[in-house]
Design a protein around this motif. Structure first.
Motif, PDB file in Angstrom:
ATOM      1  N   ARG A   1      -7.274   4.258  -0.728  1.00  0.00           N
ATOM      2  CA  ARG A   1      -6.028   4.976  -0.932  1.00  0.00           C
ATOM      3  C   ARG A   1      -5.634   4.816  -2.391  1.00  0.00           C
ATOM      4  N   VAL A   2      -5.285   5.927  -3.019  1.00  0.00           N
ATOM      5  CA  VAL A   2      -4.963   5.921  -4.446  1.00  0.00           C
ATOM      6  C   VAL A   2      -3.563   6.494  -4.640  1.00  0.00           C
ATOM      7  N   SER A   3      -2.784   5.798  -5.449  1.00  0.00           N
ATOM      8  CA  SER A   3      -1.445   6.268  -5.805  1.00  0.00           C
ATOM      9  C   SER A   3      -1.324   6.279  -7.321  1.00  0.00           C
ATOM     10  N   ILE A   4      -0.883   7.413  -7.884  1.00  0.00           N
ATOM     11  CA  ILE A   4      -0.729   7.547  -9.328  1.00  0.00           C
ATOM     12  C   ILE A   4       0.670   8.068  -9.621  1.00  0.00           C
ATOM     13  N   THR A   5       1.333   7.463 -10.599  1.00  0.00           N
ATOM     14  CA  THR A   5       2.691   7.885 -10.951  1.00  0.00           C
ATOM     15  C   THR A   5       2.830   8.037 -12.462  1.00  0.00           C
TER      16      THR A   5
ATOM     17  N   GLY B   1       6.059  13.816 -10.655  1.00  0.00           N
ATOM     18  CA  GLY B   1       4.986  13.118 -11.351  1.00  0.00           C
ATOM     19  C   GLY B   1       4.280  12.107 -10.477  1.00  0.00           C
ATOM     20  N   GLU B   2       3.965  12.486  -9.234  1.00  0.00           N
ATOM     21  CA  GLU B   2       3.282  11.597  -8.290  1.00  0.00           C
ATOM     22  C   GLU B   2       2.052  12.285  -7.723  1.00  0.00           C
ATOM     23  N   MET B   3       1.003  11.501  -7.483  1.00  0.00           N
ATOM     24  CA  MET B   3      -0.195  11.992  -6.818  1.00  0.00           C
ATOM     25  C   MET B   3      -0.708  10.880  -5.918  1.00  0.00           C
ATOM     26  N   ARG B   4      -0.930  11.184  -4.654  1.00  0.00           N
ATOM     27  CA  ARG B   4      -1.414  10.199  -3.691  1.00  0.00           C
ATOM     28  C   ARG B   4      -2.472  10.824  -2.809  1.00  0.00           C
ATOM     29  N   GLY B   5      -3.434  10.018  -2.392  1.00  0.00           N
ATOM     30  CA  GLY B   5      -4.424  10.546  -1.481  1.00  0.00           C
ATOM     31  C   GLY B   5      -5.467   9.527  -1.076  1.00  0.00           C
ATOM     32  N   TRP B   6      -6.292   9.948  -0.112  1.00  0.00           N
ATOM     33  CA  TRP B   6      -7.464   9.190   0.320  1.00  0.00           C
ATOM     34  C   TRP B   6      -8.630   9.556  -0.590  1.00  0.00           C
ATOM     35  N   PHE B   7      -9.468   8.585  -0.884  1.00  0.00           N
ATOM     36  CA  PHE B   7     -10.567   8.813  -1.822  1.00  0.00           C
ATOM     37  C   PHE B   7     -11.868   8.216  -1.293  1.00  0.00           C
ATOM     38  N   GLY B   8     -12.940   8.981  -1.474  1.00  0.00           N
ATOM     39  CA  GLY B   8     -14.286   8.489  -1.206  1.00  0.00           C
ATOM     40  C   GLY B   8     -15.276   9.349  -1.961  1.00  0.00           C
ATOM     41  N   LEU B   9     -16.520   8.926  -1.971  1.00  0.00           N
ATOM     42  CA  LEU B   9     -17.590   9.741  -2.540  1.00  0.00           C
ATOM     43  C   LEU B   9     -18.151  10.645  -1.451  1.00  0.00           C
ATOM     44  N   ALA B  10     -18.506  11.872  -1.821  1.00  0.00           N
ATOM     45  CA  ALA B  10     -18.872  12.884  -0.831  1.00  0.00           C
ATOM     46  C   ALA B  10     -20.093  12.504  -0.022  1.00  0.00           C
ATOM     47  N   ASP B  11     -20.997  11.708  -0.593  1.00  0.00           N
ATOM     48  CA  ASP B  11     -22.207  11.344   0.141  1.00  0.00           C
ATOM     49  C   ASP B  11     -22.014  10.105   1.015  1.00  0.00           C
ATOM     50  N   GLY B  12     -20.783   9.594   1.074  1.00  0.00           N
ATOM     51  CA  GLY B  12     -20.486   8.490   1.966  1.00  0.00           C
ATOM     52  C   GLY B  12     -20.703   7.115   1.391  1.00  0.00           C
ATOM     53  N   ARG B  13     -21.151   7.017   0.153  1.00  0.00           N
ATOM     54  CA  ARG B  13     -21.356   5.702  -0.466  1.00  0.00           C
ATOM     55  C   ARG B  13     -20.049   4.935  -0.494  1.00  0.00           C
TER      56      ARG B  13
ATOM     57  N   PRO C   1       0.828  -1.208   0.000  1.00  0.00           N
ATOM     58  CA  PRO C   1       0.000   0.000   0.000  1.00  0.00           C
ATOM     59  C   PRO C   1       0.859   1.254   0.000  1.00  0.00           C
ATOM     60  N   PRO C   2       0.383   2.331  -0.621  1.00  0.00           N
ATOM     61  CA  PRO C   2       1.165   3.568  -0.642  1.00  0.00           C
ATOM     62  C   PRO C   2       1.290   4.171   0.746  1.00  0.00           C
ATOM     63  N   ALA C   3       2.435   4.778   1.001  1.00  0.00           N
ATOM     64  CA  ALA C   3       2.672   5.438   2.288  1.00  0.00           C
ATOM     65  C   ALA C   3       2.032   6.819   2.245  1.00  0.00           C
ATOM     66  N   ILE C   4       0.860   6.940   2.834  1.00  0.00           N
ATOM     67  CA  ILE C   4       0.109   8.201   2.847  1.00  0.00           C
ATOM     68  C   ILE C   4      -0.129   8.580   4.305  1.00  0.00           C
ATOM     69  N   PRO C   5       0.073   9.834   4.683  1.00  0.00           N
ATOM     70  CA  PRO C   5      -0.212  10.238   6.062  1.00  0.00           C
ATOM     71  C   PRO C   5      -1.670   9.972   6.426  1.00  0.00           C
ATOM     72  N   PRO C   6      -1.991   9.906   7.719  1.00  0.00           N
ATOM     73  CA  PRO C   6      -3.386   9.740   8.131  1.00  0.00           C
ATOM     74  C   PRO C   6      -4.284  10.784   7.484  1.00  0.00           C
ATOM     75  N   LEU C   7      -5.533  10.409   7.292  1.00  0.00           N
ATOM     76  CA  LEU C   7      -6.469  11.257   6.547  1.00  0.00           C
ATOM     77  C   LEU C   7      -6.525  12.677   7.105  1.00  0.00           C
TER      78      LEU C   7
ATOM     79  N   ASP D   1     -14.766  13.064  -2.082  1.00  0.00           N
ATOM     80  CA  ASP D   1     -14.107  13.375  -0.816  1.00  0.00           C
ATOM     81  C   ASP D   1     -12.654  12.935  -0.955  1.00  0.00           C
ATOM     82  N   ILE D   2     -11.807  13.844  -1.412  1.00  0.00           N
ATOM     83  CA  ILE D   2     -10.398  13.542  -1.666  1.00  0.00           C
ATOM     84  C   ILE D   2      -9.533  14.352  -0.714  1.00  0.00           C
ATOM     85  N   LYS D   3      -8.605  13.664  -0.080  1.00  0.00           N
ATOM     86  CA  LYS D   3      -7.599  14.307   0.761  1.00  0.00           C
ATOM     87  C   LYS D   3      -6.231  13.873   0.254  1.00  0.00           C
ATOM     88  N   LEU D   4      -5.450  14.837  -0.235  1.00  0.00           N
ATOM     89  CA  LEU D   4      -4.181  14.524  -0.883  1.00  0.00           C
ATOM     90  C   LEU D   4      -3.023  14.558   0.104  1.00  0.00           C
TER      91      LEU D   4
END
Length: 288
Positions: free
Chosen positions: A249-253, A191-203, A142-148, A172-175
């Protein structure tokens, strides 16, 4: 152990099948293999409809047209930019088997003279994720991402993208702060992007929403010092298992921007530390 994450209370959480995402990706059967759809303006970036949202809508149509319901591999070519409004999806069953089925789908919109314009064409293989074995042998981590609570979202600073980016209100994205130098004029160049991901309505996530997730974070070109729209040329997504409830958690390179094009490799991990989706896309670099 999975990283702990909490989300701010949002009242009643939407559920799978009864959420804004489900309503906005709904398709209506017109005749065998043909579905009517309405592309929502709520999923636009600047003026174009997001490619992951489009992929999820086509994925829903294929899930109805094929005997298997779960996307395994979905490969899409984006032919022309989609805009909010009516669309028609035409599907074709290519092959059906006991455990896998393959189909094609194309999404069309209408030109001013009423003729159909093809926007996106997909070839996909579907199966049953619940029927997969539990054998996992992987070196992926899993990508090393700080707590949300230590990551940053759109509300934490000025909007960095000019024009309308309505999709940010649906997500609901927190980078990871290490990947948002572009937002303050100091891109890392990595060229890196990492973050927590969810839908704003909680689905919670499901296999269909993973098709959106792989294309929902800001493009890695921002961290390469480029601003503007990064249109997708081709996107292939592999759904590896059904995601557990909770934030993703999403990691893009990106390793190679050349000739005005770049690749983006994405990994999506669920709250149980499982790699639930992978993708690679070819995109056109912003033109400045």
């Amino acid at each position: 152990m999975a990283q702990a994450a909490t989300q701010a209370p949002r009242g009643a959480r939407a559920t799978i099948g009864d959420s804004e995402f489900d309503r906005d990706t709904a398709v209506t059967l017109r005749e065998e293999g043909v579905y009517d759809a309405e592309l929502s303006a709520g999923w636009t970036i600047i003026h174009a409809v997001n490619g992951g949202y489009l992929l999820a809508m086509l994925g829903r149509a294929l899930g109805e047209a094929l005997p298997h319901s779960d996307p395994f591999s979905v490969s899409a070519h984006y032919l022309t930019a989609s805009v909010p409004g009516p669309a028609v999806i035409r599907t074709q069953v290519v092959r059906t088997g006991r455990t896998l089925s393959t189909g094609e789908a194309s999404l069309f919109q209408y030109a001013d003279d009423g003729t159909e314009v093809e926007r996106i064409r997909v070839l996909a293989t579907y199966g049953d994720l619940d029927g997969l074995t539990g054998d996992v042998r992987t070196t992926a981590e899993p990508p090393a991402i700080p707590p949300l609570e230590q990551c940053l979202g759109p509300a934490d600073g000025p909007a960095p993208i000019p024009g309308s980016s309505a999709i940010t209100e649906r997500l609901d994205i927190k980078l990871d702060p290490a990947t948002i130098g572009w937002a303050v004029g100091a891109p890392s160049g990595k060229g890196e992007m990492r973050g927590w991901f969810g839908l704003a309505d909680g689905r919670d996530a499901d296999p269909l929403s993973l098709l959106l997730t792989v294309d929902a974070l800001p493009p890695t070109s921002f961290e390469l010092g480029l601003k503007g729209w990064t249109p997708t040329i081709e996107l292939t997504t592999h759904v590896r298992c059904r995601p557990a409830p909770g934030p993703l958690r999403v990691s893009i390179t990106t390793r190679n921007l050349a000739g005005g094009f770049l690749e983006e490799d994405a990994e999506v991990w669920d709250s149980a530390d499982r790699l639930v989706a992978q993708s690679r896309q070819l995109a056109r670099a912003p033109r400045g």
